[in-house]
Design an enzyme around this catalytic site. Structure first.
Site, PDB file in Angstrom:
ATOM      1  N   ILE A 135      46.033  45.159  48.832  1.00 13.26           N
ATOM      2  CA  ILE A 135      45.607  43.767  48.684  1.00 13.26           C
ATOM      3  C   ILE A 135      44.248  43.659  49.370  1.00 13.26           C
ATOM      4  O   ILE A 135      43.915  44.445  50.254  1.00 13.26           O
ATOM      5  CB  ILE A 135      46.617  42.756  49.267  1.00 13.26           C
ATOM      6  CG1 ILE A 135      46.944  43.055  50.733  1.00 13.26           C
ATOM      7  CG2 ILE A 135      47.874  42.728  48.454  1.00 13.26           C
ATOM      8  CD1 ILE A 135      47.906  42.059  51.357  1.00 13.26           C
ATOM      9  N   ASP A 136      43.441  42.701  48.934  1.00 13.82           N
ATOM     10  CA  ASP A 136      42.081  42.582  49.435  1.00 13.82           C
ATOM     11  C   ASP A 136      42.049  42.337  50.944  1.00 13.82           C
ATOM     12  O   ASP A 136      42.997  41.815  51.529  1.00 13.82           O
ATOM     13  CB  ASP A 136      41.360  41.426  48.739  1.00 13.82           C
ATOM     14  CG  ASP A 136      41.210  41.640  47.242  1.00 13.82           C
ATOM     15  OD1 ASP A 136      41.271  42.807  46.807  1.00 13.82           O
ATOM     16  OD2 ASP A 136      41.041  40.644  46.512  1.00 13.82           O
ATOM     17  N   LYS A 137      40.920  42.677  51.536  1.00 11.64           N
ATOM     18  CA  LYS A 137      40.728  42.504  52.978  1.00 11.64           C
ATOM     19  C   LYS A 137      41.068  41.090  53.427  1.00 11.64           C
ATOM     20  O   LYS A 137      41.783  40.895  54.412  1.00 11.64           O
ATOM     21  CB  LYS A 137      39.280  42.841  53.354  1.00 11.64           C
ATOM     22  CG  LYS A 137      38.931  42.567  54.809  1.00 11.64           C
ATOM     23  CD  LYS A 137      37.472  42.846  55.094  1.00 11.64           C
ATOM     24  CE  LYS A 137      37.117  42.483  56.530  1.00 11.64           C
ATOM     25  NZ  LYS A 137      35.683  42.724  56.844  1.00 11.64           N
ATOM     26  N   THR A 139      42.775  38.790  51.781  1.00 16.20           N
ATOM     27  CA  THR A 139      44.054  38.295  51.268  1.00 16.20           C
ATOM     28  C   THR A 139      45.135  38.716  52.251  1.00 16.20           C
ATOM     29  O   THR A 139      45.141  39.855  52.723  1.00 16.20           O
ATOM     30  CB  THR A 139      44.355  38.863  49.879  1.00 16.20           C
ATOM     31  OG1 THR A 139      43.354  38.431  48.961  1.00 16.20           O
ATOM     32  CG2 THR A 139      45.717  38.412  49.376  1.00 16.20           C
ATOM     33  N   ARG A 238      41.844  36.554  41.802  1.00 15.29           N
ATOM     34  CA  ARG A 238      40.622  35.819  42.124  1.00 15.29           C
ATOM     35  C   ARG A 238      39.721  35.690  40.894  1.00 15.29           C
ATOM     36  O   ARG A 238      39.162  34.623  40.625  1.00 15.29           O
ATOM     37  CB  ARG A 238      39.898  36.527  43.266  1.00 15.29           C
ATOM     38  CG  ARG A 238      40.712  36.568  44.548  1.00 15.29           C
ATOM     39  CD  ARG A 238      40.183  37.595  45.528  1.00 15.29           C
ATOM     40  NE  ARG A 238      38.850  37.236  46.001  1.00 15.29           N
ATOM     41  CZ  ARG A 238      38.074  38.074  46.691  1.00 15.29           C
ATOM     42  NH1 ARG A 238      38.495  39.325  46.958  1.00 15.29           N
ATOM     43  NH2 ARG A 238      36.877  37.681  47.091  1.00 15.29           N
TER      44      ARG A 238
END
Length: 304
Positions: A135-137, A139, A238
Protein backbone atom coordinates in the site's frame (compact mmCIF):
# COMPACT_ATOMS: atom_id res chain seq x y z
CA UNK A 1 27.12 -7.79 -15.36
CA UNK A 2 27.04 -11.42 -16.49
CA UNK A 3 23.97 -13.59 -16.86
CA UNK A 4 23.34 -16.17 -14.18
CA UNK A 5 21.20 -19.29 -14.12
CA UNK A 6 18.71 -19.57 -11.30
CA UNK A 7 16.77 -22.76 -10.68
CA UNK A 8 13.65 -22.84 -8.52
CA UNK A 9 10.99 -25.39 -7.72
CA UNK A 10 7.26 -24.64 -7.83
CA UNK A 11 5.43 -25.17 -4.54
CA UNK A 12 1.92 -24.39 -5.79
CA UNK A 13 0.34 -24.90 -9.21
CA UNK A 14 0.36 -21.55 -10.99
CA UNK A 15 0.52 -19.90 -14.42
CA UNK A 16 4.09 -19.56 -15.61
CA UNK A 17 3.97 -15.78 -16.07
CA UNK A 18 2.39 -15.31 -12.65
CA UNK A 19 5.02 -17.47 -10.99
CA UNK A 20 7.83 -15.43 -12.57
CA UNK A 21 6.08 -12.22 -11.56
CA UNK A 22 5.94 -13.30 -7.91
CA UNK A 23 9.33 -14.97 -7.75
CA UNK A 24 11.37 -12.27 -9.47
CA UNK A 25 9.21 -9.24 -8.58
CA UNK A 26 8.67 -8.24 -12.20
CA UNK A 27 5.59 -7.25 -14.19
CA UNK A 28 3.63 -9.88 -16.06
CA UNK A 29 4.65 -8.17 -19.29
CA UNK A 30 8.34 -8.53 -18.35
CA UNK A 31 7.72 -12.18 -17.49
CA UNK A 32 6.24 -12.72 -20.96
CA UNK A 33 9.30 -11.08 -22.52
CA UNK A 34 11.54 -13.54 -20.69
CA UNK A 35 9.37 -16.45 -21.77
CA UNK A 36 9.27 -15.29 -25.40
CA UNK A 37 13.06 -14.91 -25.40
CA UNK A 38 13.36 -18.56 -24.43
CA UNK A 39 15.35 -17.90 -21.26
CA UNK A 40 12.75 -19.69 -19.10
CA UNK A 41 12.68 -23.49 -19.05
CA UNK A 42 10.10 -25.66 -17.28
CA UNK A 43 11.57 -29.12 -16.66
CA UNK A 44 14.05 -28.36 -19.42
CA UNK A 45 11.50 -27.15 -22.01
CA UNK A 46 10.16 -23.78 -23.13
CA UNK A 47 6.48 -23.11 -22.43
CA UNK A 48 3.90 -20.41 -23.14
CA UNK A 49 3.12 -17.68 -20.61
CA UNK A 50 -0.31 -19.22 -19.94
CA UNK A 51 1.13 -22.67 -19.20
CA UNK A 52 -0.04 -23.98 -15.83
CA UNK A 53 3.12 -25.09 -14.07
CA UNK A 54 2.48 -28.21 -11.95
CA UNK A 55 3.56 -28.44 -8.34
CA UNK A 56 7.12 -29.73 -8.05
CA UNK A 57 8.20 -28.57 -11.50
CA UNK A 58 11.72 -27.21 -11.95
CA UNK A 59 12.02 -23.77 -13.51
CA UNK A 60 15.37 -22.52 -14.76
CA UNK A 61 15.76 -18.84 -15.63
CA UNK A 62 18.76 -17.12 -17.22
CA UNK A 63 18.63 -13.76 -15.45
CA UNK A 64 20.73 -10.76 -14.61
CA UNK A 65 21.74 -10.61 -10.98
CA UNK A 66 19.66 -8.22 -8.90
CA UNK A 67 21.46 -5.47 -7.02
CA UNK A 68 20.87 -6.22 -3.38
CA UNK A 69 20.58 -3.57 -0.70
CA UNK A 70 22.12 -4.03 2.71
CA UNK A 71 18.88 -3.82 4.64
CA UNK A 72 19.25 -3.65 8.39
CA UNK A 73 16.70 -4.45 11.11
CA UNK A 74 15.42 -1.27 12.76
CA UNK A 75 13.23 -0.85 15.80
CA UNK A 76 10.41 0.88 13.93
CA UNK A 77 7.11 0.72 15.83
CA UNK A 78 4.70 -1.61 14.03
CA UNK A 79 1.09 -2.43 14.79
CA UNK A 80 1.14 -6.22 14.33
CA UNK A 81 -2.48 -7.20 14.86
CA UNK A 82 -2.02 -10.92 14.13
CA UNK A 83 0.92 -13.32 13.79
CA UNK A 84 1.48 -17.06 13.51
CA UNK A 85 4.10 -19.31 11.89
CA UNK A 86 2.96 -18.46 8.35
CA UNK A 87 1.64 -14.90 8.19
CA UNK A 88 1.59 -11.58 9.98
CA UNK A 89 -1.05 -8.88 9.55
CA UNK A 90 0.25 -5.34 9.84
CA UNK A 91 -1.79 -2.18 10.35
CA UNK A 92 0.64 0.17 8.59
CA UNK A 93 0.81 3.76 9.73
CA UNK A 94 0.64 6.69 7.32
CA UNK A 95 4.05 7.93 6.20
CA UNK A 96 5.82 4.56 6.28
CA UNK A 97 7.19 3.26 2.97
CA UNK A 98 6.67 -0.50 2.55
CA UNK A 99 10.06 -1.41 1.07
CA UNK A 100 13.27 0.10 -0.23
CA UNK A 101 13.33 1.67 -3.66
CA UNK A 102 14.77 4.61 -5.52
CA UNK A 103 15.93 7.06 -2.88
CA UNK A 104 14.60 4.96 0.01
CA UNK A 105 16.78 2.31 1.62
CA UNK A 106 16.07 2.68 5.34
CA UNK A 107 13.24 3.31 7.78
CA UNK A 108 10.82 1.19 5.74
CA UNK A 109 8.26 -1.37 6.82
CA UNK A 110 10.71 -4.07 5.74
CA UNK A 111 13.37 -2.70 8.13
CA UNK A 112 10.80 -2.94 10.90
CA UNK A 113 9.75 -6.45 9.90
CA UNK A 114 13.36 -7.62 9.99
CA UNK A 115 13.54 -6.37 13.59
CA UNK A 116 10.20 -7.62 14.89
CA UNK A 117 9.73 -10.95 13.05
CA UNK A 118 12.02 -13.99 13.13
CA UNK A 119 11.15 -15.32 9.69
CA UNK A 120 10.14 -13.79 6.35
CA UNK A 121 9.64 -15.31 2.90
CA UNK A 122 12.57 -14.96 0.49
CA UNK A 123 10.71 -15.13 -2.84
CA UNK A 124 11.15 -11.39 -3.43
CA UNK A 125 14.81 -11.47 -2.39
CA UNK A 126 16.50 -9.35 0.26
CA UNK A 127 14.94 -6.12 -1.01
CA UNK A 128 11.35 -7.14 -0.28
CA UNK A 129 11.35 -10.06 2.17
CA UNK A 130 7.86 -11.11 3.19
CA UNK A 131 6.15 -8.53 0.99
CA UNK A 132 3.23 -10.02 -0.98
CA UNK A 133 1.40 -6.78 -1.78
CA UNK A 134 1.89 -3.10 -1.01
CA UNK A 135 0.00 0.00 0.00
CA UNK A 136 1.24 3.52 -0.68
CA UNK A 137 3.48 5.34 1.78
CA UNK A 138 0.74 7.78 2.80
CA UNK A 139 -2.06 5.20 2.78
CA UNK A 140 -2.69 3.55 6.13
CA UNK A 141 -4.10 0.16 7.00
CA UNK A 142 -3.85 -3.58 6.56
CA UNK A 143 -1.46 -5.71 4.59
CA UNK A 144 -0.42 -9.33 4.97
CA UNK A 145 3.20 -10.42 5.29
CA UNK A 146 4.40 -13.93 4.39
CA UNK A 147 6.77 -15.61 6.86
CA UNK A 148 7.78 -18.46 4.55
CA UNK A 149 7.81 -19.17 0.82
CA UNK A 150 4.91 -21.61 0.81
CA UNK A 151 2.69 -19.01 2.48
CA UNK A 152 3.95 -16.36 0.04
CA UNK A 153 2.99 -18.38 -3.03
CA UNK A 154 -0.42 -19.21 -1.56
CA UNK A 155 -1.16 -15.57 -0.79
CA UNK A 156 0.10 -14.39 -4.19
CA UNK A 157 -2.18 -16.90 -5.87
CA UNK A 158 -5.15 -15.68 -3.80
CA UNK A 159 -4.45 -12.09 -4.86
CA UNK A 160 -4.16 -13.15 -8.49
CA UNK A 161 -7.41 -15.13 -8.31
CA UNK A 162 -9.14 -12.30 -6.39
CA UNK A 163 -10.02 -14.48 -3.41
CA UNK A 164 -7.95 -12.23 -1.16
CA UNK A 165 -10.34 -9.32 -0.57
CA UNK A 166 -9.01 -5.83 0.16
CA UNK A 167 -11.37 -3.03 1.15
CA UNK A 168 -10.57 0.63 1.70
CA UNK A 169 -12.31 3.69 3.10
CA UNK A 170 -11.69 6.98 1.32
CA UNK A 171 -12.88 10.47 2.17
CA UNK A 172 -13.41 12.23 -1.15
CA UNK A 173 -14.05 15.64 -2.60
CA UNK A 174 -17.52 16.27 -4.03
CA UNK A 175 -20.91 14.57 -3.93
CA UNK A 176 -21.22 11.24 -5.73
CA UNK A 177 -24.11 11.07 -8.18
CA UNK A 178 -24.61 7.32 -7.66
CA UNK A 179 -24.77 5.20 -4.52
CA UNK A 180 -22.40 2.64 -6.00
CA UNK A 181 -20.50 1.92 -9.17
CA UNK A 182 -17.61 0.23 -10.92
CA UNK A 183 -14.59 2.00 -12.39
CA UNK A 184 -12.83 0.04 -15.13
CA UNK A 185 -9.88 1.50 -17.04
CA UNK A 186 -6.34 0.73 -18.07
CA UNK A 187 -3.67 2.46 -16.00
CA UNK A 188 -0.31 3.61 -17.34
CA UNK A 189 2.67 5.61 -16.16
CA UNK A 190 1.95 9.34 -16.58
CA UNK A 191 3.62 10.49 -19.83
CA UNK A 192 5.11 13.65 -18.27
CA UNK A 193 5.08 13.32 -14.48
CA UNK A 194 6.79 9.96 -14.12
CA UNK A 195 6.09 9.58 -10.41
CA UNK A 196 2.37 9.51 -11.20
CA UNK A 197 0.05 7.01 -12.83
CA UNK A 198 -2.80 7.91 -15.18
CA UNK A 199 -5.85 6.45 -16.89
CA UNK A 200 -4.86 5.31 -20.37
CA UNK A 201 -6.51 7.12 -23.28
CA UNK A 202 -5.48 4.64 -25.98
CA UNK A 203 -6.00 1.24 -24.36
CA UNK A 204 -2.38 0.82 -23.36
CA UNK A 205 -1.30 -0.12 -19.85
CA UNK A 206 -2.76 -2.60 -17.38
CA UNK A 207 -6.43 -3.31 -16.72
CA UNK A 208 -7.73 -2.00 -13.38
CA UNK A 209 -11.10 -2.41 -11.70
CA UNK A 210 -12.38 -0.67 -8.57
CA UNK A 211 -15.83 -1.13 -7.03
CA UNK A 212 -17.13 1.71 -4.85
CA UNK A 213 -20.10 2.29 -2.56
CA UNK A 214 -21.15 5.49 -0.78
CA UNK A 215 -21.02 5.07 3.00
CA UNK A 216 -21.92 8.61 4.09
CA UNK A 217 -22.58 11.94 2.42
CA UNK A 218 -21.61 15.18 4.16
CA UNK A 219 -22.68 18.76 3.58
CA UNK A 220 -20.30 21.12 1.80
CA UNK A 221 -19.51 18.44 -0.79
CA UNK A 222 -17.63 15.57 0.84
CA UNK A 223 -18.32 11.82 0.62
CA UNK A 224 -17.03 8.79 2.50
CA UNK A 225 -16.82 5.78 0.16
CA UNK A 226 -15.91 2.11 0.43
CA UNK A 227 -13.63 0.84 -2.33
CA UNK A 228 -13.12 -2.84 -3.14
CA UNK A 229 -10.20 -3.83 -5.33
CA UNK A 230 -10.52 -6.40 -8.10
CA UNK A 231 -6.98 -5.57 -9.24
CA UNK A 232 -4.02 -4.02 -7.47
CA UNK A 233 -2.36 -1.50 -9.75
CA UNK A 234 -0.05 1.22 -8.49
CA UNK A 235 -2.08 4.11 -7.01
CA UNK A 236 -5.23 2.46 -8.42
CA UNK A 237 -7.88 3.85 -6.05
CA UNK A 238 -6.36 7.32 -6.08
CA UNK A 239 -6.19 7.39 -9.89
CA UNK A 240 -9.71 5.99 -10.32
CA UNK A 241 -11.35 8.39 -7.88
CA UNK A 242 -9.65 11.34 -9.55
CA UNK A 243 -10.80 9.94 -12.92
CA UNK A 244 -14.47 10.19 -11.90
CA UNK A 245 -13.99 13.67 -10.47
CA UNK A 246 -13.71 12.82 -6.76
CA UNK A 247 -10.06 12.94 -5.64
CA UNK A 248 -9.25 11.87 -2.11
CA UNK A 249 -8.88 14.61 0.50
CA UNK A 250 -5.23 15.21 1.31
CA UNK A 251 -3.95 13.69 -1.93
CA UNK A 252 -1.74 16.44 -3.33
CA UNK A 253 -0.53 14.20 -6.16
CA UNK A 254 -3.92 13.37 -7.70
CA UNK A 255 -6.09 15.94 -5.95
CA UNK A 256 -5.78 19.54 -4.90
CA UNK A 257 -2.32 20.94 -4.17
CA UNK A 258 -3.74 23.30 -1.59
CA UNK A 259 -4.33 21.56 1.74
CA UNK A 260 -7.61 22.22 3.57
CA UNK A 261 -6.99 20.22 6.73
CA UNK A 262 -3.17 20.31 7.24
CA UNK A 263 -2.80 16.62 6.39
CA UNK A 264 0.36 14.65 5.65
CA UNK A 265 -1.22 12.49 2.96
CA UNK A 266 -4.44 11.17 1.50
CA UNK A 267 -7.35 9.99 3.65
CA UNK A 268 -7.29 6.43 2.33
CA UNK A 269 -7.31 3.52 4.78
CA UNK A 270 -7.19 -0.23 4.14
CA UNK A 271 -9.67 -1.19 6.84
CA UNK A 272 -10.64 -4.77 5.97
CA UNK A 273 -8.62 -7.72 4.65
CA UNK A 274 -9.98 -11.23 4.03
CA UNK A 275 -7.88 -14.24 3.05
CA UNK A 276 -7.60 -18.00 3.32
CA UNK A 277 -4.88 -19.12 5.69
CA UNK A 278 -2.11 -20.85 3.69
CA UNK A 279 -1.85 -23.83 6.09
CA UNK A 280 -5.17 -24.26 7.89
CA UNK A 281 -7.28 -23.16 4.90
CA UNK A 282 -9.52 -21.29 7.33
CA UNK A 283 -11.09 -18.08 6.05
CA UNK A 284 -9.84 -15.12 8.08
CA UNK A 285 -10.99 -11.49 8.12
CA UNK A 286 -9.12 -8.64 9.80
CA UNK A 287 -10.19 -5.08 10.57
CA UNK A 288 -8.32 -1.86 11.36
CA UNK A 289 -10.15 1.16 12.76
CA UNK A 290 -9.75 4.53 11.10
CA UNK A 291 -6.72 6.43 12.44
CA UNK A 292 -7.30 9.46 14.65
CA UNK A 293 -6.33 12.06 12.04
CA UNK A 294 -8.89 10.57 9.62
CA UNK A 295 -11.64 10.67 12.26
CA UNK A 296 -10.73 14.23 13.20
CA UNK A 297 -11.28 15.42 9.62
CA UNK A 298 -14.66 13.67 9.53
CA UNK A 299 -15.61 15.50 12.76
CA UNK A 300 -14.54 18.83 11.29
CA UNK A 301 -16.54 18.22 8.12
CA UNK A 302 -19.66 17.38 10.12
CA UNK A 303 -19.38 20.78 11.84
CA UNK A 304 -19.13 22.76 8.61
Amino acid sequence: MNNQLETVFVDIEMRLDNFLKVKFNISRNQAKIWIDKGIVLVNGKTKKASYIVPQGAEIAVQTLPIKELDLQPKNIPLDIIYEDNDIAIINKQQGLTVHAGAGTDEDTLVNGLLYHLKNLSTINGVIRPGIVHRIDKDTSGLLVVAKNNLAHLSLAKQIEEKSCKREYLALCEGTFAQESGVIETNIVRHPIERVKMAVSKDGQGRYAKTNYKVIERFTKGYTLVLCKLDTGRTHQIRVHLKHIGHPIIGDTVYGFKRQKFQLNGQLLHAFRLSLTHPTTQNRMTFYASLPAYFCNVVKKIKKL
